[in-house]
Design a protein around this motif. Structure first.
Motif, PDB file in Angstrom:
ATOM      1  N   GLY A  15       0.805  -1.219   0.000  1.00  0.00           N
ATOM      2  CA  GLY A  15       0.000   0.000   0.000  1.00  0.00           C
ATOM      3  C   GLY A  15       0.834   1.263   0.000  1.00  0.00           C
ATOM      4  N   ALA A  16       2.012   1.193   0.603  1.00  0.00           N
ATOM      5  CA  ALA A  16       2.851   2.385   0.671  1.00  0.00           C
ATOM      6  C   ALA A  16       3.869   2.429  -0.465  1.00  0.00           C
ATOM      7  CB  ALA A  16       3.572   2.425   2.019  1.00  0.00           C
ATOM      8  N   SER A  28      -8.887   1.153  -4.294  1.00  0.00           N
ATOM      9  CA  SER A  28      -7.514   0.700  -4.196  1.00  0.00           C
ATOM     10  C   SER A  28      -6.947   0.983  -2.815  1.00  0.00           C
ATOM     11  CB  SER A  28      -6.685   1.412  -5.267  1.00  0.00           C
ATOM     12  OG  SER A  28      -5.335   1.421  -4.888  1.00  0.00           O
ATOM     13  N   LYS A  29      -6.085   0.084  -2.359  1.00  0.00           N
ATOM     14  CA  LYS A  29      -5.465   0.316  -1.062  1.00  0.00           C
ATOM     15  C   LYS A  29      -4.037   0.807  -1.232  1.00  0.00           C
ATOM     16  CE  LYS A  29      -6.579  -2.314   2.359  1.00  0.00           C
ATOM     17  NZ  LYS A  29      -7.234  -3.622   2.226  1.00  0.00           N
ATOM     18  N   VAL A  30      -3.657   1.114  -2.442  1.00  0.00           N
ATOM     19  CA  VAL A  30      -2.314   1.644  -2.664  1.00  0.00           C
ATOM     20  C   VAL A  30      -2.341   3.147  -2.457  1.00  0.00           C
ATOM     21  CG1 VAL A  30      -0.415   1.840  -4.285  1.00  0.00           C
ATOM     22  CG2 VAL A  30      -1.915  -0.150  -4.355  1.00  0.00           C
ATOM     23  N   GLY A  31      -1.345   3.645  -1.786  1.00  0.00           N
ATOM     24  CA  GLY A  31      -1.343   5.059  -1.434  1.00  0.00           C
ATOM     25  C   GLY A  31      -1.297   5.983  -2.639  1.00  0.00           C
ATOM     26  N   PHE A  32      -1.804   7.190  -2.410  1.00  0.00           N
ATOM     27  CA  PHE A  32      -1.724   8.207  -3.459  1.00  0.00           C
ATOM     28  C   PHE A  32      -0.267   8.538  -3.746  1.00  0.00           C
ATOM     29  CE2 PHE A  32      -6.048   9.162  -4.003  1.00  0.00           C
ATOM     30  CZ  PHE A  32      -6.674   9.118  -2.759  1.00  0.00           C
ATOM     31  N   THR A  33       0.042   8.805  -4.996  1.00  0.00           N
ATOM     32  CA  THR A  33       1.428   9.128  -5.335  1.00  0.00           C
ATOM     33  C   THR A  33       1.522  10.556  -5.821  1.00  0.00           C
ATOM     34  OG1 THR A  33       1.232   6.988  -6.393  1.00  0.00           O
ATOM     35  CG2 THR A  33       3.414   7.950  -6.310  1.00  0.00           C
ATOM     36  N   PHE A  34       2.458  11.267  -5.212  1.00  0.00           N
ATOM     37  CA  PHE A  34       2.763  12.614  -5.694  1.00  0.00           C
ATOM     38  C   PHE A  34       4.192  12.606  -6.195  1.00  0.00           C
ATOM     39  CE2 PHE A  34      -1.085  14.231  -4.037  1.00  0.00           C
ATOM     40  CZ  PHE A  34      -1.305  13.603  -2.824  1.00  0.00           C
ATOM     41  N   ASP A  36       7.348  11.060  -6.991  1.00  0.00           N
ATOM     42  CA  ASP A  36       7.824   9.698  -6.718  1.00  0.00           C
ATOM     43  C   ASP A  36       7.692   9.324  -5.251  1.00  0.00           C
ATOM     44  OD1 ASP A  36      10.323  10.760  -5.447  1.00  0.00           O
ATOM     45  OD2 ASP A  36      10.618  11.420  -7.500  1.00  0.00           O
ATOM     46  N   THR A  37       6.915  10.114  -4.497  1.00  0.00           N
ATOM     47  CA  THR A  37       6.665   9.676  -3.119  1.00  0.00           C
ATOM     48  C   THR A  37       5.236   9.183  -3.006  1.00  0.00           C
ATOM     49  OG1 THR A  37       6.250  11.998  -2.676  1.00  0.00           O
ATOM     50  CG2 THR A  37       8.287  11.061  -1.789  1.00  0.00           C
ATOM     51  N   THR A  38       5.092   8.083  -2.302  1.00  0.00           N
ATOM     52  CA  THR A  38       3.757   7.573  -2.040  1.00  0.00           C
ATOM     53  C   THR A  38       3.427   7.869  -0.591  1.00  0.00           C
ATOM     54  OG1 THR A  38       4.555   5.715  -3.324  1.00  0.00           O
ATOM     55  CG2 THR A  38       2.306   5.575  -2.460  1.00  0.00           C
ATOM     56  N   ILE A  39       2.293   8.516  -0.365  1.00  0.00           N
ATOM     57  CA  ILE A  39       1.940   8.785   1.022  1.00  0.00           C
ATOM     58  C   ILE A  39       1.104   7.626   1.578  1.00  0.00           C
ATOM     59  CG2 ILE A  39       2.008  11.260   0.821  1.00  0.00           C
ATOM     60  CD1 ILE A  39      -1.102  11.122   0.772  1.00  0.00           C
ATOM     61  N   VAL A  40       0.974   7.631   2.891  1.00  0.00           N
ATOM     62  CA  VAL A  40       0.332   6.487   3.523  1.00  0.00           C
ATOM     63  C   VAL A  40      -1.180   6.652   3.589  1.00  0.00           C
ATOM     64  CG1 VAL A  40       0.572   4.918   5.455  1.00  0.00           C
ATOM     65  CG2 VAL A  40       2.361   6.566   4.975  1.00  0.00           C
ATOM     66  N   MET A  41      -1.753   7.264   2.560  1.00  0.00           N
ATOM     67  CA  MET A  41      -3.206   7.395   2.530  1.00  0.00           C
ATOM     68  C   MET A  41      -3.669   6.917   1.168  1.00  0.00           C
ATOM     69  SD  MET A  41      -6.014   8.381   4.009  1.00  0.00           S
ATOM     70  CE  MET A  41      -5.558   9.407   5.391  1.00  0.00           C
ATOM     71  N   SER A  42      -4.519   5.889   1.183  1.00  0.00           N
ATOM     72  CA  SER A  42      -4.987   5.333  -0.075  1.00  0.00           C
ATOM     73  C   SER A  42      -6.408   5.816  -0.334  1.00  0.00           C
ATOM     74  CB  SER A  42      -4.961   3.812   0.005  1.00  0.00           C
ATOM     75  OG  SER A  42      -5.886   3.398   0.987  1.00  0.00           O
TER      76      SER A  42
END
Lengths: 434, 302, 344
Positions: free
Chosen positions: A261-262, B131-137, B139-145
């Protein structure tokens, strides 16, 4: 008022006296010295097993008794052991020690089994061994399903035989592998913060492996929403390139799912307890592919290895006995357990006694045929079973296959002995696997 | 900085789940002055109903409101059958204080056993709709999907709706009056017993949502022994107490505080201390400010 | 008979138990020891809930404290059996006093929820210190029965004798306490704490005392439980144990010790009954789910229709018919034109 009381007094005393007399005329059940051990007749042997068939620890493990029975039935149709057929009485202890003791009491006192086989869980096994006084009664407890090294101590547990390598052995072998394969990389570990995980830490320390990041978790907390995410956040900050996971399967699931997920990538190295793909699949089939590429450890042949003669035999037996269930490492574990039990019973001879069975394992155990790829350590001074592990990688379906295409097994002890490459070659399987 | 952001987001995610349970408990408390320890069991049952609905209807977005309605109905039924009988028979004596608590405990056991009978003990799954994959800004993915974000928005919406109902509508007034002064409310013509059932029904809907969203936001797996639900109950209770059992926004605030504190402990100190910290937080609030952060002193009566 | 000659009754009961233990098979003897453990545990809750009016959903935590304390005393100081029990009582009582102090201002659901949180959090606290042995726990071995009792004297009979001797003594002592001014004080506070305070009872101290004694008793039960399992580990004292004890207390009737055997025997008998039923139908699902179903159903029915317990119900019936031997505690205080009364 007084009349009522006196009448009550007389009535109560009379009732109690009659009850006492009735009970007293029931013949006393003294412990007469047995002429023969319970659980054996001329044509049958009764074995007992208590394990978590339901409850939080049950996924995966609840297949083991069924797998054991499948093998025992196969042996029965082929004439049994020295002319006796084996019956297995299976009870559910839900992984709770008090229940395990109660079930063990039922097996010993009510069902009158000859021996216990394959009890599961360190606390449960510890409790039932002590409380039911297995050693005083001389009841063998064969091949307990736990990695606690204490059970191998013959003085403390004279009638108990372990089968799994201990957690310290596993940690030492993991340590050697990690040190050699990932030298110079940033290594982290997630471990369960109790005796189980700390046993492993001790093993890592003995083998000289230190981690850059330690992440302990309170047993049970892995079920909370934020826990897994917290681990991944810490791993990300630490820049962990390799992460060892020495916890239960629910912890592995939490770690893998949150990493996905991360969007966090690391080389996962899973301990054998937490690396059970079936348990993960039982939780959520969608998580199984997350295992892909992770490293895992085992000491039996891989369940998918159809070139292995034991696996081929076990698969065919299980397919007829339990056609709806998948064949996985839990099934292999159960059937291997049953296989060894049968070897032990055979070695004890036609004049079967509990003491004779124990002696047979101690004197001939190290030469028993077994599906395992490590030697067995049974002797008159040691009740240790398997003593090593091989390393493999998980495929996209959660199947573990050995690195390099062949089984490279390392063995060690639970103490300070070194980790060495095993030169053991497994002897051929006896005809028809009997 | 990155870790801090992670901590905040993780805390908010966790808080959103706790707050659903806390809202449910506060609702029951405000309408009937009972703490429903079977809330976890009812949430569990609702989650199973949700699983059945998703399996049959095939669409999560239809199944969720349907499950909430069924949860509300079941909750109302429990109030009608169990709680009213309880009131009739055990409002005197020592047992009065704990009779509702014990009864709800019995209910929890009954629900667990029934679930085991019907669905068995193997895990069942509810597929997450988002989706349970975090939002991406970049090249960083934050811990909120997307899934996590939905839960947060859902909670906010629910809280707003329930608050409006309680504060601005006649039904809400009736609900509050029936809880605080039932005799007076009855004199004013309010059918107190019916209103109480309504309170439980609303709480049941919130609990159903809590159960389903907790499952879907977590591993997606359900079983009668799901540890998550017992933990959820305790943490929901702690959150409700921190915010004040009297106050709905308090429930959300309490959940937020709890979620953030636990996330901080996990990331900056050690994950092993989670339960201890939660317990200490509860004790601290009860000793220092027993009415909770948003409760008024006169309100807390137990 | 109990009221007029309590000591004789208890001794007589003990004698019956002695006779029974010689005639039953080992499994029943073992279960009998468990009944004694439950009896003490339930008694501790009757004191707390029925007399003092405070609720605890996590009493298992105090059993755990007692069990671990006894085991540690045995392992590290080689303490004789009776001393391990004393240590267990003291340790749990201290824990009870602390919680009582912290919770003195709490009541009802707040107290219930706090004790529940404690029961859930305690194992995790224990895991922090390796002296408690983590998940595997630490062994508690009270040794073999003395040789003077003969070769055939089994370990389980020894457990039975120890737990029942302790249980009878404890119940006798508790009965005296409950019938003393302390018991009356608790009942007064439970009925109306304002009236009680005005009558001169120190409510805070009263409540903490109840908690302390209740916890001490629970600790004793915990030590006995650990003795029968030969192990003290978190798994021996799960959350389900707290719920079982609360259930047993309600089944027995929280307001009096009289029905205590009903609750204890039921708790041990239900799994047996469920097993018998399940064997007849041979279904896996029934075996696992039936005990829980029976216990929960029994609990709900009891709370609904016999809330104060069967013994109290009998007394109430007799009181209605005019044969009252049970006088409720009543305190009335009048200040000016206001009257506070515990009479309901």
């Amino acid at each position: 008022m007084i009349r009522i009381n006196r009448r009550k007094l007389i009535t109560t005393s009379a009732v109690l006296a009659i009850a006492a007399l009735t009970v007293a005329t029931v013949p006393a059940q003294a412990l007469n010295p047995q002429m023969a051990d319970p659980g054996i007749t001329a044509s049958t042997i009764k074995l007992g097993v208590t394990s978590p068939l339901t409850g939080i620890a049950s996924p995966g493990y609840n297949k083991i008794p069924g797998a054991m029975k499948a093998y025992f039935d196969y042996v029965n149709t082929n004439g049994g052991v020295n002319g006796r057929k084996i019956t297995l009485v299976s009870k559910d202890d839900q992984y709770i020690p008090t229940t395990a003791v109660a079930k063990a009491n039922e097996l010993i006192l009510r069902d009158k089994v000859f021996a216990l086989v394959g009890t599961l869980g360190t606390a449960s096994t510890k409790a039932l061994t002590a409380s039911t006084q297995l050693s005083k009664r001389g009841i063998p407890s064969l091949f307990v399903n736990t990695g606690w090294s204490g059970f191998a101590d013959k003085k403390a547990y004279p009638t108990t035989f372990s089968i799994l390598p201990s957690y310290q052995m596993e940690a030492k072998i993991m340590a050697k592998y990690v040190k050699e394969t990932y030298a110079g990389k940033k290594i982290a570990i997630i471990y369960q913060d109790d005796d189980f995980g700390r046993d492993a830490l001790a093993g890592f320390k003995t083998a000289g492996l230190t981690f850059d990041t330690y992440i302990p978790y309170a047993s049970g907390s892995q079920a909370l929403p934020a826990t897994g995410a917290g681990w991944i956040s810490k791993l990300k900050t630490a820049g962990a390139e390799v992460t060892v996971l020495f916890g239960v399967t629910s912890a592995s699931t939490a770690a893998l799912a949150n990493a996905y997920g991360a969007g966090f990538k690391t080389q996962w190295v899973l301990g054998s307890v937490g690396g059970d793909a079936t348990t993960i699949a039982a939780t959520n089939k969608a998580y199984v592919p997350l295992l892909f590429g992770a490293k895992g450890f085992s000491f039996a042949p891989a369940p998918t290895d159809t070139t292995d003669e034991y696996i081929k035999l076990f698969q065919s037996i299980y397919a007829t006995a339990q056609p709806t269930q998948t064949f996985d490492n839990n099934v292999v574990a159960g059937m291997s357990n049953a296989f060894l039990a049968v070897q032990a019973l055979k070695a004890a001879g036609a004049n079967l006694t509990r003491a004779g069975l124990i002696k047979a394992i101690e004197t001939k155990g190290s030469t028993f045929a077994s599906p395992f790829l490590t030697p067995l350590g049974y002797s008159s001074t040691s009740h240790v079973g398997a003593t090593g592990y091989w390393v493999g990688t998980y495929g996209p379906t959660g199947a573990l296959t050995p690195d390099g295409g062949k089984y490279t097994v390392y063995t060690t002890d639970s103490g300070t002995g070194p980790v060495v490459l095993s030169t053991y070659t497994r002897p051929a399987m006896p005809a028809k696997g009997l | 900085m990155n870790q801090f952001l992670d901590m905040v987001l993780i805390g908010i995610s966790a808080a959103s789940i706790y707050s659903l349970m806390a809202i449910s408990m506060v609702l029951v408390w405000r309408s009937t002055r009972v703490v429903n320890f079977a809330q976890a069991g009812m949430a569990l049952l609702s989650a199973y109903i949700g699983y059945e609905l998703v399996a049959r209807v095939g669409n999560f977005w239809i199944a969720l409101p349907l499950a909430m309605i069924l949860g509300a109905a079941f909750s109302a039924f429990i109030e009608f059958v169990l709680m009213r009988t309880l009131q009739k028979h055990s409002s005197q004596g020592a047992i009065a204080a704990i009779a509702p608590i014990i009864a709800t405990l019995g209910l929890l056991g009954l629900i667990r056993a029934t679930i085991g009978f019907i669905w068995g003990h193997a895990d069942v799954q509810i597929e997450p709709p988002l989706s349970k994959v975090g939002f991406t800004f970049g090249d960083t993915t934050i811990v909120m999907s997307p899934m996590g974000l939905f839960v947060v928005l859902f909670v906010i919406a629910l809280m707003i709706i329930v608050s409006i109902v309680f504060q601005k509508t006649n039904i809400g007034l009736a609900l509050r009056a029936s809880a605080h002064a039932p005799e007076i409310a009855q004199l004013a013509g309010i059918r107190v017993s019916g209103i109480r059932t309504l309170g439980w029904a609303i709480a049941g809907a919130a609990g159903a949502a809590a159960g389903i969203l907790q499952t879907v936001n977590g591993t997606g797996a359900l079983s009668p022994e799901s540890l998550e639900f017992s933990l959820l109950l305790v943490f929901g209770f702690i959150a409700a107490v921190i915010g004040g059992l009297e106050s709905l926004p308090g429930a959300v605030l309490g959940a937020l505080i709890l979620g953030l504190v636990l996330a901080a402990v996990q990331i900056y100190i050690s994950g092993a201390l989670v339960f201890i910290v939660a317990f200490l937080l509860l004790l601290l609030v009860l000793i220092l400010r027993p009415q909770g952060f948003l409760g008024s002193k006169a309100g807390r009566r137990a | 008979m109990l009221k007029k000659h309590p000591i004789i009754t208890f001794i007589f009961f003990g004698f019956i138990l002695f006779l029974i233990s010689n005639r039953l098979d080992e499994l029943r003897v073992y279960q009998g020891a468990t009944v004694a453990v439950y009896a003490i545990g339930i008694a501790s809750l009757i004191l707390l809930i029925g007399y003092s009016g405070q609720v605890s959903l996590g009493h298992g935590a105090f059993l755990a404290i007692g069990g671990f304390a006894a085991a540690l005393a045995r392992i590290h100081f080689d303490a004789p059996i009776w001393l391990t029990f004393v240590v267990a009582v003291l340790a749990a009582a201290i824990g009870g006093a602390l919680l009582g102090l912290a919770a003195a201002r709490l009541s009802g659901p707040y107290l219930a929820g706090t004790t529940l949180a404690l029961a859930i959090g305690l194992p995790s606290i224990a895991n922090q210190f390796s002296i408690f042995g983590g998940e595997q726990g630490i062994s508690f071995d009270i040794g073999l029965p003395p040789a003077s009792l003969g070769e055939d004297f089994t370990q389980y009979k020894w457990f039975f004798w120890i737990s029942w001797t302790v249980a009878l003594i404890t119940l006798y002592w508790l009965r005296n306490i409950l019938n003393s001014r302390y018991g009356r004080g608790w009942r007064a506070v439970r009925s109306n704490d304002v009236a009680a305070e005005l009558a001169g009872i120190h409510v805070g101290r009263n409540k903490v005392l109840a908690f302390t004694i209740s916890a001490g008793l629970a600790g004793l039960a915990g030590a006995l439980l650990a003795m029968t399992i030969s192990l003290a580990s978190p798994g021996v004292f799960p959350l389900a144990l707290s719920f079982s004890l609360a259930t047993g207390a309600v089944l027995s009737g929280v307001t009096t010790l009289g029905g205590i055997m009903i609750g204890s025997v039921t708790l041990v008998a239900i799994p047996e009954i469920a097993l018998a039923i399940a064997n007849r139908y041979g279904s896996e699902t029934i075996t696992t789910n039936l005990p829980g179903l029976l216990v929960s159903a029994l609990l709900i029915l009891t709370v609904l229709f016999v809330p104060n317990g069967p013994v109290e119900q009998m007394h109430a019936k007799r009181a209605k018919r005019g044969h009252s031997s049970h006088s409720p505690v009543e305190i009335s205080v009048r200040v000016g034109s206001k009257t506070w009364s515990t009479k309901k």
